[in-house]
Design an enzyme around this catalytic site. Structure first.
Site, PDB file in Angstrom:
ATOM      1  N   SER A 173      29.866  26.049  -7.872  1.00 29.56           N
ATOM      2  CA  SER A 173      30.905  26.748  -8.611  1.00 29.56           C
ATOM      3  C   SER A 173      32.310  26.398  -8.138  1.00 29.56           C
ATOM      4  O   SER A 173      33.242  26.319  -8.946  1.00 29.56           O
ATOM      5  CB  SER A 173      30.692  28.266  -8.513  1.00 29.56           C
ATOM      6  N   HIS A 228      35.082  30.548  -5.631  1.00 29.09           N
ATOM      7  CA  HIS A 228      35.667  30.230  -6.934  1.00 29.09           C
ATOM      8  C   HIS A 228      37.175  30.014  -6.812  1.00 29.09           C
ATOM      9  O   HIS A 228      37.711  29.015  -7.305  1.00 29.09           O
ATOM     10  CB  HIS A 228      35.392  31.371  -7.915  1.00 29.09           C
TER      11      HIS A 228
END
Length: 282
Positions: A173, A228
């Site tokens: 991610s 993230h």
């Protein structure tokens, strides 16, 4: 901007637009586009994105085999979405700050990029990657997107190591968010050379994806928001040195962009190691 022709299964250099040109993020030719256009716009097999997709799938199989033979199963009862246990993932190289800091296992900043917690985690990330990755690779080049993906993933793991030191973390991610950050920079530095309706539409799509992920991340304790955010920052900073300028001869700040991206990336790495060894956690 470049517009391709033919169907989604063409060979690179024939169906895809010229590498380095602006290519619309989503390709649609009719009310009912073919399957490959829905799943992977601008797909071509001789690409880093296709290669890393195969690697990610292969590593998931290996992780599940390790879980089966050495831990409590390929589909551990402790992993409700279908995958090995956290101990198996740590054995495979999950990010775990005490091992990074105290045992100098710095490779744990890299290996989590190629591991996923479960089958659902892998499927979601690969769908995300396929939706935007081939387009970005055609725009920026294979080596450039490979570096962006890896640097963003490492940056995400760095932020996670500081923000979530006691949590095992895996996933691509950070690299994916880094590609979104890089695309925002790409749009910014090339804004005057992209048709405005396409530029505005793409910025809305990217910002919408970021907002959606931020909302979902805030509602779940299993999502590593530090990774993230770190991946997004790392990708955006590095992209100043790596994404293509559509008209470099008309951009007087091109050298400043390139140097700034390199200096910014080095600053992130230096700050991480300072924080890693000066932070007060046990």
């Amino acid at each position: 901007y470049a517009a391709g022709g033919g169907g989604g299964w063409g060979h690179f250099g024939m169906d895809q637009g010229p590498q380095g040109a602006y290519i619309p993020i989503f390709r649609r030719r009719s009310a009912l586009p073919d399957l490959i256009d829905l799943y992977a716009p601008w797909f071509f097999s001789r690409s880093f994105i296709f290669f890393i997709t195969i690697v990610e799938i292969g590593m998931q199989v290996v992780a599940m085999m390790v879980g089966h033979f050495f831990f409590d199963g390929a589909l551990s009862k402790t992993n409700q979405l279908g995958g090995p246990s956290s101990l198996a993932l740590r054995y495979m190289g999950a990010k775990y700050t005490p091992l990074i800091r105290d045992d100098f296992e710095y490779w744990r900043l890299v290996t989590p990029i190629f591991l996923h917690a479960n089958i659902m985690h892998l499927a979601m990330n690969l769908f995300f990657l396929s939706q935007v990755g081939y387009t970005f690779e055609l725009r920026w080049g294979s080596w450039q997107i490979a570096l962006l993906f890896l640097l963003s993933g490492i940056s995400g793991d760095m932020f996670s190591a500081i923000g979530n030191p006691e949590v095992d973390s895996v996933g691509a991610s950070g690299g994916l968010f880094g590609l979104l950050g890089a695309d925002i920079v790409y749009m910014y530095i090339n804004w005057d050379f992209i048709p405005k309706p396409l530029a505005q539409c793409e910025m809305c799509i990217i910002c919408g994806l970021l907002l959606l992920n931020a909302m979902s991340g805030g509602s779940s304790h299993t999502i590593d928001n530090y990774a993230h955010f770190g991946g997004f920052v790392g990708g955006a900073v590095a992209s100043f040195s790596l994404v293509k300028l559509l008209r470099p001869e008309e951009e007087p700040r091109k050298d400043l962009y390139r140097k700034g991206g390199l200096i910014g990336t080095l600053a992130i790495w230096i700050t991480f190691f300072l924080a890693l060894y000066l932070s007060p956690y046990e």
